[in-house]
Scaffold this active site. Sequence first.
Site, PDB file in Angstrom:
ATOM      1  N   LYS A 151       0.844  -1.191   0.000  1.00 17.21           N
ATOM      2  CA  LYS A 151       0.000   0.000   0.000  1.00 17.21           C
ATOM      3  C   LYS A 151       0.879   1.240   0.000  1.00 17.21           C
ATOM      4  O   LYS A 151       1.993   1.202   0.526  1.00 17.21           O
ATOM      5  CB  LYS A 151      -0.853   0.032   1.280  1.00 17.21           C
ATOM      6  CG  LYS A 151      -2.001  -0.942   1.321  1.00 17.21           C
ATOM      7  CD  LYS A 151      -2.790  -0.765   2.627  1.00 17.21           C
ATOM      8  CE  LYS A 151      -3.879  -1.812   2.760  1.00 17.21           C
ATOM      9  NZ  LYS A 151      -4.968  -1.678   1.791  1.00 17.21           N
ATOM     10  N   ARG A 153     -10.001 -11.736   2.196  1.00 16.53           N
ATOM     11  CA  ARG A 153     -10.828 -12.833   1.668  1.00 16.53           C
ATOM     12  C   ARG A 153     -10.073 -14.149   1.693  1.00 16.53           C
ATOM     13  O   ARG A 153     -10.680 -15.208   1.798  1.00 16.53           O
ATOM     14  CB  ARG A 153     -11.335 -12.462   0.268  1.00 16.53           C
ATOM     15  CG  ARG A 153     -10.267 -12.298  -0.769  1.00 16.53           C
ATOM     16  CD  ARG A 153     -10.753 -11.513  -1.995  1.00 16.53           C
ATOM     17  NE  ARG A 153     -10.810 -10.079  -1.741  1.00 16.53           N
ATOM     18  CZ  ARG A 153     -11.284  -9.182  -2.605  1.00 16.53           C
ATOM     19  NH1 ARG A 153     -11.765  -9.576  -3.769  1.00 16.53           N
ATOM     20  NH2 ARG A 153     -11.291  -7.899  -2.302  1.00 16.53           N
TER      21      ARG A 153
HETATM   22  N1  BES Z   1      -7.989  -3.907   4.655  1.00 18.67           N
HETATM   23  C1  BES Z   1      -8.190  -3.489   3.323  1.00 18.67           C
HETATM   24  C2  BES Z   1      -9.518  -2.762   3.124  1.00 18.67           C
HETATM   25  C3  BES Z   1      -9.691  -1.448   3.841  1.00 18.67           C
HETATM   26  C4  BES Z   1      -9.487  -0.257   3.184  1.00 18.67           C
HETATM   27  C5  BES Z   1     -10.143  -1.407   5.144  1.00 18.67           C
HETATM   28  C6  BES Z   1      -9.694   0.952   3.826  1.00 18.67           C
HETATM   29  C7  BES Z   1     -10.346  -0.207   5.803  1.00 18.67           C
HETATM   30  C8  BES Z   1     -10.136   0.961   5.148  1.00 18.67           C
HETATM   31  C9  BES Z   1      -8.193  -4.700   2.392  1.00 18.67           C
HETATM   32  O1  BES Z   1      -7.368  -5.746   2.773  1.00 18.67           O
HETATM   33  C10 BES Z   1      -7.696  -4.243   1.076  1.00 18.67           C
HETATM   34  O2  BES Z   1      -6.579  -3.842   0.985  1.00 18.67           O
HETATM   35  N2  BES Z   1      -8.563  -4.305   0.079  1.00 18.67           N
HETATM   36  C11 BES Z   1      -8.222  -3.896  -1.239  1.00 18.67           C
HETATM   37  C12 BES Z   1      -8.795  -4.916  -2.189  1.00 18.67           C
HETATM   38  C13 BES Z   1      -8.314  -4.756  -3.616  1.00 18.67           C
HETATM   39  C14 BES Z   1      -6.848  -5.035  -3.697  1.00 18.67           C
HETATM   40  C15 BES Z   1      -9.101  -5.715  -4.475  1.00 18.67           C
HETATM   41  C16 BES Z   1      -8.826  -2.527  -1.472  1.00 18.67           C
HETATM   42  O3  BES Z   1      -9.922  -2.263  -0.987  1.00 18.67           O
HETATM   43  O4  BES Z   1      -8.177  -1.725  -2.136  1.00 18.67           O
HETATM   44 MN    MN Z   2      -5.392  -5.497   2.077  1.00 18.91          MN
END
Ligand code: BES
Ligand code: MN
Length: 502
Positions: free
Chosen positions: A282, A356
């Site tokens: 990230k 997931r």
């Molecule tokens: N933990 C994150 C989602 C999240 C984002 C929680 C903001 C709380 C606040 C999750 O693991 C994630 O990174 N999801 C990705 C999925 C994508 C790569 C398909 C996302 O939402 O960008």
């Molecule tokens: Mn994630």
Amino acid sequence: MNNAMNILGQKMNLFAASANVLVLPVFAGEANLAESVAERLPESLRKTALRLMKAHDFSAKPNEMMTIDVHDAAHHHVVIVGLGSAADATLETAREMIGAVVACARRLGARSIAVEIPVSDEGDVADVAEAMVVAAQLADYAFDTYKEKNGAKRMKEMTLVIKEGRDVLRVRRAVERGCAIAGGVAVARDLVNMPAQVMTPSALAEAAERIVKEAGKNFSLKVLDRAECEALGMGSYVAVGNGSDEPLKFLHLTYMPERSTRKRLAVIGKGVTFDSGGLSLKPGDGMMTMKCDMAGAAAVLGFFTVLGQLQPRCEVHGIVAAVENMPSGKAIRPGDVVKASNGKTIEILNTDAEGRLTLADALTYAKKLEPTAMVDLATLTGACVVALGEEITGLMSNNNDLAQAVLDSAEDAGEKMWRMPLEKRYRSLIESEIADLRNIPTSRYGGSLTAGLFLEEFVDGLPWVHLDIAGPAFAEKPMGSYLGKGGTGHGVRTLVELVERM
Ligand code: BES
Ligand code: MN
Ligand code: ZN
């Protein structure tokens, strides 16, 4: 940290209370509002109150406040607070009101409050009391473990003033219940607020152990380590932990009621103690709050804390696949294929879609317990925050009755949730060229729905609700009057309502 105020229910005259702040909640809509409010005050305050209300055009709008400084020995302030019209009043009106009152009392440096329980024609005094107790405790919460001076401004005591003698017992029970619920929410908030540096998978396991021990003899905990998870075929979950130096911990908490019922609820919480994204790293800003990625797990543990006190009739299993998502030379790579414990293979194309992957094996494990209902809570997708904003949970379900039961529970508990579809036509977006599934969809759109569809592959048609709590789990700005910044414990209150409905 969790240092709750003491709450009492007393049949008495509000103005006989010895609290620092005396609170008179009033509904809007009366013809001579100022005069009729003044009548409810002691003679000595009427003139000042009238002048103040007239000067400020007080109309008892929700959370509108008039503060009167009382220059006498016992109490210091009287606060008149609006509730809006009685016809529009809900339990949330009472929660928002007491949240604003606690904030006001804190500003005044008060340590104790006495407040009348406002009841509209349709309202029930015990329900309103419980809502006020929960919201007051949540409003008074502070996470100050790391502050040099802590605990300074916390409230000591709140007295709920009861008008009718026959309500005393019911109100006192409601106070107890409200404190139990708020205590569970505070546990969840603490777990989320603790930095990921300390709130590791092992620390989550230790917290679960403490909670189960405290909850008593009907509770038990099983903790599985990596080798045991591998033996169960949890190739998807364990892969997420490959990059971290922190050992993963799979938690299974059990509550067996004294008298067994045919109902068995499984609650599954996403427990990624820190989500760096892994090799699909990230950006710095996106990582800043990712200690909150175990908020689903925190809600499950907070819920179990409440179960210990309320001992409902439904059997409950709590499941958390705790793990840290980190990049390293050992980490899973985009393009890797893993196999989940139900035999399905998953092509990992983005290591940041890790939630997931952990839930695939957690849901499979839960399913084997043959629950009558499964509810998972997960900070799963940023897309859900885009869709519903920061305060609303996205609900997806394969079962209308269970979905409605959760929505009704959330409504009563004061947590905002909204149903979104598990649209079958989008299922093709998570088909992989080389495996059974891919962990990210082939479209940028509808990211919460495709995540929900991915999870559905692991529930085998059992009644199931998925709660994407990515928005409300962590408040970047205060959420209404009674939930401050940071972990919110979102989900605990809904689960308590739900388990009692089962
Ligand atoms: N933990 C994150 C989602 C999240 C984002 C929680 C903001 C709380 C606040 C999750 O693991 C994630 O990174 N999801 C990705 C999925 C994508 C790569 C398909 C996302 O939402 O960008
Ligand atoms: Mn994630
Ligand atoms: Zn995550």
